[in-house]
Design a protein around this motif. Structure first.
Motif, short mmCIF file in Angstrom:
data_model
loop_
_atom_site.label_atom_id
_atom_site.label_comp_id
_atom_site.label_asym_id
_atom_site.label_seq_id
_atom_site.Cartn_x
_atom_site.Cartn_y
_atom_site.Cartn_z
N VAL A 103 0.85 -1.19 0.00
CA VAL A 103 0.00 0.00 0.00
C VAL A 103 0.88 1.24 0.00
O VAL A 103 1.71 1.42 0.91
CB VAL A 103 -0.94 0.02 1.22
N VAL A 104 0.73 2.06 -1.01
CA VAL A 104 1.54 3.27 -1.14
C VAL A 104 0.74 4.46 -0.60
O VAL A 104 -0.37 4.73 -1.07
CB VAL A 104 1.94 3.53 -2.60
N THR A 105 1.29 5.12 0.40
CA THR A 105 0.68 6.30 1.01
C THR A 105 1.71 7.42 1.04
O THR A 105 2.88 7.19 0.71
CB THR A 105 0.21 6.00 2.44
N PRO A 106 1.33 8.63 1.45
CA PRO A 106 2.33 9.71 1.57
C PRO A 106 3.46 9.36 2.53
O PRO A 106 4.56 9.92 2.43
CB PRO A 106 1.51 10.88 2.08
N GLU A 107 3.19 8.42 3.46
CA GLU A 107 4.22 8.04 4.43
C GLU A 107 5.14 6.95 3.90
O GLU A 107 6.17 6.67 4.53
CB GLU A 107 3.56 7.55 5.73
N GLY A 108 4.77 6.35 2.80
CA GLY A 108 5.63 5.31 2.25
C GLY A 108 4.86 4.06 1.89
O GLY A 108 3.73 4.12 1.44
N LEU A 109 5.50 2.90 2.10
CA LEU A 109 4.96 1.61 1.68
C LEU A 109 4.73 0.75 2.91
O LEU A 109 5.61 0.62 3.77
CB LEU A 109 5.95 0.93 0.75
N ASP A 110 3.55 0.15 3.00
CA ASP A 110 3.25 -0.68 4.16
C ASP A 110 2.14 -1.66 3.81
O ASP A 110 1.62 -1.64 2.68
CB ASP A 110 2.82 0.20 5.34
N ASP A 111 1.80 -2.53 4.74
CA ASP A 111 0.65 -3.42 4.55
C ASP A 111 -0.26 -3.29 5.76
O ASP A 111 0.17 -2.89 6.85
CB ASP A 111 1.11 -4.88 4.36
N TYR A 112 -1.52 -3.66 5.56
CA TYR A 112 -2.53 -3.44 6.58
C TYR A 112 -3.49 -4.63 6.65
O TYR A 112 -3.74 -5.31 5.65
CB TYR A 112 -3.33 -2.17 6.28
N TRP A 113 -4.05 -4.82 7.88
CA TRP A 113 -5.03 -5.88 8.12
C TRP A 113 -6.35 -5.27 8.58
O TRP A 113 -6.37 -4.26 9.29
CB TRP A 113 -4.53 -6.82 9.21
N GLY A 114 -7.44 -5.93 8.20
CA GLY A 114 -8.73 -5.58 8.74
C GLY A 114 -8.92 -6.20 10.11
O GLY A 114 -8.09 -6.98 10.57
N GLN A 115 -10.03 -5.85 10.73
CA GLN A 115 -10.29 -6.30 12.10
C GLN A 115 -10.90 -7.70 12.14
O GLN A 115 -10.95 -8.32 13.20
CB GLN A 115 -11.21 -5.31 12.82
N GLY A 116 -11.36 -8.18 11.01
CA GLY A 116 -11.94 -9.52 10.95
C GLY A 116 -13.45 -9.49 11.00
O GLY A 116 -14.06 -8.64 11.66
N THR A 117 -14.05 -10.43 10.30
CA THR A 117 -15.51 -10.59 10.33
C THR A 117 -15.83 -12.08 10.48
O THR A 117 -15.21 -12.91 9.82
CB THR A 117 -16.17 -9.99 9.07
N GLN A 118 -16.75 -12.39 11.36
CA GLN A 118 -17.07 -13.78 11.67
C GLN A 118 -17.99 -14.38 10.62
O GLN A 118 -19.02 -13.78 10.27
CB GLN A 118 -17.73 -13.88 13.04
N VAL A 119 -17.62 -15.54 10.15
CA VAL A 119 -18.47 -16.34 9.27
C VAL A 119 -18.73 -17.67 9.98
O VAL A 119 -17.78 -18.37 10.34
CB VAL A 119 -17.81 -16.58 7.90
N THR A 120 -19.99 -17.97 10.19
CA THR A 120 -20.38 -19.22 10.83
C THR A 120 -21.34 -19.96 9.93
O THR A 120 -22.35 -19.41 9.50
CB THR A 120 -21.04 -18.96 12.19
N VAL A 121 -20.98 -21.20 9.61
CA VAL A 121 -21.79 -22.03 8.73
C VAL A 121 -22.32 -23.21 9.53
O VAL A 121 -21.54 -24.03 10.03
CB VAL A 121 -21.00 -22.51 7.52
N SER A 122 -23.62 -23.30 9.66
CA SER A 122 -24.22 -24.40 10.41
C SER A 122 -24.57 -25.54 9.47
O SER A 122 -24.87 -25.34 8.30
CB SER A 122 -25.47 -23.92 11.14
N SER A 123 -24.54 -26.74 10.02
CA SER A 123 -24.82 -27.93 9.20
C SER A 123 -26.29 -28.26 9.18
O SER A 123 -27.09 -27.71 9.91
CB SER A 123 -24.01 -29.12 9.73
#
Length: 120
Positions: free
Chosen positions: A100-120
């Motif tokens: 990810v290129v920003t004015p501060e330079g180059l970095d990578d980022y993660w989201g906070q996560g989202t729960q996926v639940t699949v019931s049988s």
């Protein structure tokens, strides 16, 4: 400050579909690659799918044929369409923005996560 916000998770039954979204906000010049990862309870985080800015995709064997990753470079957003969901797909899903290129330079980022639940 770049932030990734995920949405679209939830509780579904086996065989159903879900579409996850992840939008990046902040002063972003470009994002070279995106990825979706997941982590089930007691297991390590694993890569599900990736996509580069030129549209090249890669999938884990467990996702091939059922999941589709796509991105909208203009909106700095990545999607994960998940079809034919199985109980073993249950996990917290995280998006990742790489090179990810920003004015501060180059970095990578993660989201906070989202729960996926699949019931049988």
């Amino acid at each position: 400050q770049v932030q990734l916000v995920e949405s679209g998770g939830g509780l579904v039954q086996a065989g159903d579909s879900l579409r996850l979204s992840c939008a990046a906000s902040g002063s972003i010049f470009s994002i070279k690659a995106w990825g979706w990862y997941r982590q089930a309870p007691g297991k390590q985080r694993e890569q599900v799918a990736t996509i580069t800015s030129d549209g090249t995709t890669n999938y884990a064997d467990s996702a091939k044929g059922r999941f589709t990753i796509s991105s909208d470079n203009a909106k700095n957003t990545v999607y994960l369409q998940m079809n034919s969901l199985k109980p073993e797909d249950t996990a917290v899903y995280f998006c990742h923005a790489d090179w990810v290129v920003t004015p501060e330079g180059l970095d990578d980022y993660w989201g906070q996560g989202t729960q996926v639940t699949v019931s049988s």
